[in-house]
Write a protein that holds these residues in place. Sequence first.
Motif, mmCIF file in Angstrom:
data_model
loop_
_atom_site.group_PDB
_atom_site.id
_atom_site.type_symbol
_atom_site.label_atom_id
_atom_site.label_comp_id
_atom_site.label_asym_id
_atom_site.label_seq_id
_atom_site.Cartn_x
_atom_site.Cartn_y
_atom_site.Cartn_z
ATOM 1 N N ASN A 35 11.443 -8.247 2.844
ATOM 2 C CA ASN A 35 11.205 -7.004 3.574
ATOM 3 C C ASN A 35 12.241 -5.947 3.226
ATOM 4 O O ASN A 35 13.418 -6.261 3.015
ATOM 5 N N GLN A 73 2.919 -7.037 4.355
ATOM 6 C CA GLN A 73 2.920 -6.652 5.759
ATOM 7 C C GLN A 73 3.616 -5.309 5.940
ATOM 8 O O GLN A 73 4.436 -4.893 5.108
ATOM 9 N N ILE A 106 5.672 -3.093 9.159
ATOM 10 C CA ILE A 106 6.418 -3.369 10.390
ATOM 11 C C ILE A 106 6.818 -2.048 11.029
ATOM 12 O O ILE A 106 7.243 -1.119 10.339
ATOM 13 N N ARG A 166 3.559 -5.978 13.822
ATOM 14 C CA ARG A 166 3.418 -6.264 12.396
ATOM 15 C C ARG A 166 1.929 -6.422 12.077
ATOM 16 O O ARG A 166 1.182 -7.022 12.851
#
Length: 229
Positions: A124, A170, A172, A190
Motif C-alpha cells: 500500500n 484496493q 482506502i 476499503r
Amino acid sequence: MVTRLILASAALTVSASALAAQSLSEGLYIQGFAGYSQLQSSDFSGTVNGSSQSVDTDFDAGFGLGVAIGTEIPQWSNERFGTRVELELSYRDSDVDSVNFSGNGPAGEANVSGDITQTSLFANVLVDFKQTGAFTPYVGLGVGATYSDLDFAYGPGVALDDSDTTFAAQIIAGVAYEIDPNLALTLDTRYARAFDVSSQRLAPNGTSTGTVEDDIDAFSVNVGLRYGF
C-alpha cells in the motif's frame, strides 16, 4: 563549570527530543484492524456442460481482519502531507446467501450453503493530510495478490469448490485519531478487487462440469490501532 554542565545537559535534552520526534514521524509502525466485510454480488460465468452458463451469487455480510507494517517516507512528505508505504496481510470470510444458476431458469437454487474466504497480501501507498488537531485523514492505494477459496454448494449438491490466486488491488480512505505520540485509533473503508477468480463447477458426484470465473469485489469498514516504534 556548573553553567557549562547545565548548558550541555540542556543541549543533550533538546537533541534527544529532536531525535525522538524524528523516530516517531519517520520510524516503523505496526497496525492491526478488523471489521465488517461485504462481498459484492458475483456473476461467475463460463462453459458448463458444453454451453455458456452463469452462477450468479449473493453473499451475507462477513468479517475481515488484517495486520500491516509500514513507515513514512520523509523524501515524499512535508508539513502538509505525509506519504507512507506499508505491507498488509488481510483475511475475510463471507457466507453465500443465494445462488441462481442460469441453466435452471430464473428461480433461485435451494439448499445453498458454504462460503468464500480470501487471504490477501497488499503493498500500500497512503497519503496523510496532516492537521493541527488529533485527527488525520488519509487515502491510499494497494496492489498485490489474493488467494480466494470458493467452497459452496447448491441444489442437489452441485458445488463451486476450488481455489485461485490472482492479481488484486484496493483503495482506502480513512481517518486516524492520535491517542498519544505512539498510538493512534483508525477508522477506514476499503474497496478491494480480486481479478479473474476461476473455479471448477462440480456435479454432486464430484465430476467437473466446467469452469466459471469472475472478479470478486469486497467492501469493508474497519477499526484498528496503529503503534509507532
